[in-house]
Design an enzyme around this catalytic site. Structure first.
Site, PDB file in Angstrom:
ATOM      1  N   LYS A  94      41.486  40.977  41.246  1.00 50.87           N
ATOM      2  CA  LYS A  94      42.238  40.527  40.146  1.00 50.87           C
ATOM      3  C   LYS A  94      41.923  39.446  39.383  1.00 50.87           C
ATOM      4  O   LYS A  94      41.129  38.259  39.952  1.00 50.87           O
ATOM      5  CB  LYS A  94      43.653  39.893  40.683  1.00 50.87           C
ATOM      6  CG  LYS A  94      44.897  39.450  39.742  1.00 50.87           C
ATOM      7  CD  LYS A  94      45.534  40.727  39.414  1.00 50.87           C
ATOM      8  CE  LYS A  94      46.311  40.325  38.050  1.00 50.87           C
ATOM      9  NZ  LYS A  94      45.575  40.662  36.622  1.00 50.87           N
ATOM     10  N   GLN A 115      38.000  32.736  40.598  1.00 56.14           N
ATOM     11  CA  GLN A 115      39.358  33.387  40.848  1.00 56.14           C
ATOM     12  C   GLN A 115      39.542  33.499  42.259  1.00 56.14           C
ATOM     13  O   GLN A 115      40.623  33.549  42.607  1.00 56.14           O
ATOM     14  CB  GLN A 115      38.793  34.637  40.036  1.00 56.14           C
ATOM     15  CG  GLN A 115      40.311  35.398  39.740  1.00 56.14           C
ATOM     16  CD  GLN A 115      41.063  34.951  38.403  1.00 56.14           C
ATOM     17  OE1 GLN A 115      40.039  34.585  37.415  1.00 56.14           O
ATOM     18  NE2 GLN A 115      42.063  34.547  38.412  1.00 56.14           N
ATOM     19  N   LYS A 118      41.274  30.432  43.418  1.00 47.76           N
ATOM     20  CA  LYS A 118      42.416  30.335  42.620  1.00 47.76           C
ATOM     21  C   LYS A 118      43.619  31.409  43.042  1.00 47.76           C
ATOM     22  O   LYS A 118      44.757  31.053  43.400  1.00 47.76           O
ATOM     23  CB  LYS A 118      42.132  30.762  41.205  1.00 47.76           C
ATOM     24  CG  LYS A 118      43.220  30.242  40.156  1.00 47.76           C
ATOM     25  CD  LYS A 118      42.958  30.886  38.749  1.00 47.76           C
ATOM     26  CE  LYS A 118      41.654  30.212  38.310  1.00 47.76           C
ATOM     27  NZ  LYS A 118      41.490  30.577  36.730  1.00 47.76           N
ATOM     28  N   LYS A 130      36.658  39.657  38.112  1.00 51.24           N
ATOM     29  CA  LYS A 130      36.441  38.943  36.706  1.00 51.24           C
ATOM     30  C   LYS A 130      35.694  39.974  35.957  1.00 51.24           C
ATOM     31  O   LYS A 130      34.533  40.709  36.689  1.00 51.24           O
ATOM     32  CB  LYS A 130      35.729  37.548  36.578  1.00 51.24           C
ATOM     33  CG  LYS A 130      36.282  36.954  35.287  1.00 51.24           C
ATOM     34  CD  LYS A 130      37.446  36.289  35.067  1.00 51.24           C
ATOM     35  CE  LYS A 130      37.897  35.827  33.972  1.00 51.24           C
ATOM     36  NZ  LYS A 130      38.965  34.927  33.968  1.00 51.24           N
ATOM     37  N   GLY A 169      43.891  39.469  30.548  1.00 54.76           N
ATOM     38  CA  GLY A 169      43.237  38.948  29.492  1.00 54.76           C
ATOM     39  C   GLY A 169      42.507  37.590  29.883  1.00 54.76           C
ATOM     40  O   GLY A 169      42.267  37.217  31.071  1.00 54.76           O
ATOM     41  N   ASP A 170      41.613  37.221  28.798  1.00 56.93           N
ATOM     42  CA  ASP A 170      40.964  35.794  29.047  1.00 56.93           C
ATOM     43  C   ASP A 170      40.513  35.520  27.621  1.00 56.93           C
ATOM     44  O   ASP A 170      41.158  36.186  26.652  1.00 56.93           O
ATOM     45  CB  ASP A 170      39.779  35.956  30.199  1.00 56.93           C
ATOM     46  CG  ASP A 170      39.037  34.554  30.485  1.00 56.93           C
ATOM     47  OD1 ASP A 170      39.635  33.975  31.114  1.00 56.93           O
ATOM     48  OD2 ASP A 170      38.056  34.358  29.792  1.00 56.93           O
ATOM     49  N   THR A 214      49.837  30.445  31.732  1.00 48.35           N
ATOM     50  CA  THR A 214      48.803  29.507  32.068  1.00 48.35           C
ATOM     51  C   THR A 214      48.919  27.960  31.399  1.00 48.35           C
ATOM     52  O   THR A 214      48.811  27.083  32.200  1.00 48.35           O
ATOM     53  CB  THR A 214      47.600  30.048  31.654  1.00 48.35           C
ATOM     54  OG1 THR A 214      47.470  31.321  32.225  1.00 48.35           O
ATOM     55  CG2 THR A 214      46.300  29.364  32.187  1.00 48.35           C
ATOM     56  N   ASN A 245      45.270  30.962  23.919  1.00 51.37           N
ATOM     57  CA  ASN A 245      46.634  31.174  24.707  1.00 51.37           C
ATOM     58  C   ASN A 245      46.904  29.867  25.526  1.00 51.37           C
ATOM     59  O   ASN A 245      47.850  29.473  25.424  1.00 51.37           O
ATOM     60  CB  ASN A 245      46.313  32.428  25.378  1.00 51.37           C
ATOM     61  CG  ASN A 245      47.423  32.709  26.296  1.00 51.37           C
ATOM     62  OD1 ASN A 245      47.356  32.485  27.589  1.00 51.37           O
ATOM     63  ND2 ASN A 245      48.372  33.275  25.604  1.00 51.37           N
ATOM     64  N   SER A 381      50.849  36.949  36.458  1.00 47.50           N
ATOM     65  CA  SER A 381      50.227  38.533  36.544  1.00 47.50           C
ATOM     66  C   SER A 381      50.599  39.027  37.757  1.00 47.50           C
ATOM     67  O   SER A 381      50.967  40.171  37.680  1.00 47.50           O
ATOM     68  CB  SER A 381      48.801  38.290  36.392  1.00 47.50           C
ATOM     69  OG  SER A 381      48.469  38.171  35.160  1.00 47.50           O
TER      70      SER A 381
END
Ligand code: NDP
Length: 449
Positions: A94, A115, A118, A130, A169-170, A214, A245, A381
């Site tokens: 993810k 990630q 996290k 990622k 997204g990123d 976030t 964002n 998410s």
């Protein structure tokens, strides 16, 4: 300046350098985690025997592919895309997709590595991954963005799925891009598989509060850090870098909790107003008109626009770097400390250089690393995936409450773990160790796979 690693960890780091040449950001992310793992290996020698760290540093799978597409003039353009499926010990891979010209394998690997820890910290069943492309969305028309996303998905669809790998997204990938990606996936596979991608629109399987998650999460984590010192955000002066964002919703939550946000930026410069920024104007410029932040001063005469130079020269109590990696250098950290900044929480991934982190820690600044402070996005998410799996849609209040509870838990887990390993108040050590232990225990249980 990097801290010394003990002998065992130094050997592992040297192997990472040798196996991944030229990937500076990945090396940096690995070093930052290894720096804090010495006491863990002392306490859990079985992780050494099972080579857990060496395995964690090697992605399970790395996919690189060509993305050919036609621009509005009919000319063929060729980009390169990546998906790095880093670790699936805790759940399906993810992590977001980044569209930015700076993207190469080393950036995606650093982000996938971060990630993994996290996602473990969220306590939810998600592994780490990622992806992204060197495609530059700036100045591209809507139809060009659509063509690029459709071409990218023509390859990516083979590798993803709700039980395999779930992108989001990123930088450069928001709900517009997620829409084009999901639409193409649905068309190719003939499946309305909502759980294959997150960050979707509310009308087609998205979660309430995902867009805000976030940024809100960063400020909720900051709130927890201040609370542990019997303090609060009320009346504090805040500087936020970026105006995408994460930055926008960090500003929103900080203002809601009584802080004054005096500056934010984009890659060309920053805006500054001691009376506080107007978020409605920023949202209009960035989310609706997709213009540069410099245009803010057209409607706010008390604000100034400063091109080029560092936003961190603005005195503040709290700094929230929410733009990109290595945007806050040792020099910036020194200026922030001299100007009386007391709290730094990373909204972006690895925005502070190792020199900056070290300076903050030496100065006794309350410093929250991105893998803890910005975990609210991926946590929400995972909540979107839960709603998709049960074909349900939760209210905004309920989803925000879940997000809040998760951020409180992540803070507690980092704080307590740091204390347990003799690093009281060190959120970097706390986050790395707490995340590592969750992944390491699962890998250990699953055998040599
Ligand atoms: P956006 O694309 O929405 O916004 C990025 C912002 O950062 C823009 O203001 C952009 O300015 C600025 N920026 C990007 N690159 C640079 C650069 N090289 N130098 C200076 N400024 C730059 O991205 P997000 O807000 O989604 O992401 C921001 C950060 O947060 C990233 O590090 C991302 O990995 C991280 N993150 C995002 C999550 C999410 O849910 N979106 C979750 C967790 C982490 P410009 O428009 O001029 O390029």
């Amino acid at each position: 300046m990097k801290s010394q690693l003990d002998e065992k960890l130094q050997a592992i780091y040297q192997e990472v350098l040798y196996r991944n040449p030229g990937e500076a950001e990945f090396h940096q992310a690995v070093h930052e985690v290894l720096e804090t793992l010495g006491p863990v290996l002392g306490k859990y020698p079985e992780f050494v025997d099972k080579k857990i760290i060496q395995r964690i540093c090697e992605p399970e799978r790395q996919i690189i592919f060509r993305v050919p597409w036609r621009d509005d003039r009919g000319e063929i353009q060729i980009n390169r895309a990546f998906r790095v499926e880093f670790n699936s010990a805790l759940g399906p891979y993810k992590g977001g997709m980044r569209f930015h010209p700076s993207v190469y394998l080393g950036i995606i690997k650093f982000l996938g590595f971060e990630q993994t820890f996290k996602n473990a910290l969220t306590g939810l069943p998600i592994g780490g991954g990622k992806g992204g492309s060197d495609f530059d969305p700036k100045g591209r028309s809507d139809s060009e963005i659509e063509s690029f996303c459709q071409s990218l998905m023509l390859e990516l669809y083979r590798h993803i799925g709700e039980y395999t790998d779930v992108p989001a997204g990123d930088i450069g990938v928001g709900s517009r891009e997620i829409g084009y990606l999901f639409g193409q996936y649905k068309r190719i596979t003939n499946r309305y598989e909502s759980g294959v991608i997150t960050g979707k629109g509310l009308d087609w399987g998205g979660s309430r509060a995902r867009k805000e998650a976030t940024g809100y999460g960063v400020v909720l984590f900051t709130h927890e850090m201040l609370k542990s010192k019997s303090d609060s955000l009320a009346g504090k002066k805040v500087v936020v870098s970026g105006s995408g964002n994460v930055a926008i919703y960090a500003i929103e939550k900080a203002q809601e909790l009584g802080a004054t946000v005096v500056a934010c930026s984009d890659s060309a410069g920053f805006i500054h107003d001691e009376r506080g920024l107007n978020l409605e104007t920023i949202k209009r410029i960035k989310e609706v008109e997709r213009r540069r932040i410099s245009s803010y001063v057209e409607s706010h005469k008390s604000a100034r626009y400063v091109p080029g130079s560092s936003i961190w020269a603005i005195p503040c109590d709290i700094a929230l770097p929410c733009a990109t990696q290595n945007e806050l250098t040792g020099r910036d950290a020194k200026v922030l400390v001299e100007n009386g900044c007391r709290v730094v929480a990373e909204g972006a991934n690895m925005p502070t250089t190792p020199e900056g982190v070290q300076l903050f820690q030496l100065a006794g600044i309350c410093f929250a690393p991105g893998k803890a402070a910005n975990a609210g996005g991926v946590a929400t998410s995972a909540l979107e995936m839960q709603q998709n799996a049960s074909r349900d849609s939760w209210s905004s209040e309920y989803t925000q409450k879940r997000l809040e509870d998760i951020m409180v838990d992540i803070h507690a887990s980092c704080y307590e773990t740091a204390g347990e390993f003799g690093a009281e108040g060190d959120y970097v050590a706390g986050a790395n160790i707490a995340g590592f232990l969750k992944v390491a225990r699962a890998m250990s249980a699953l055998g040599v796979i």
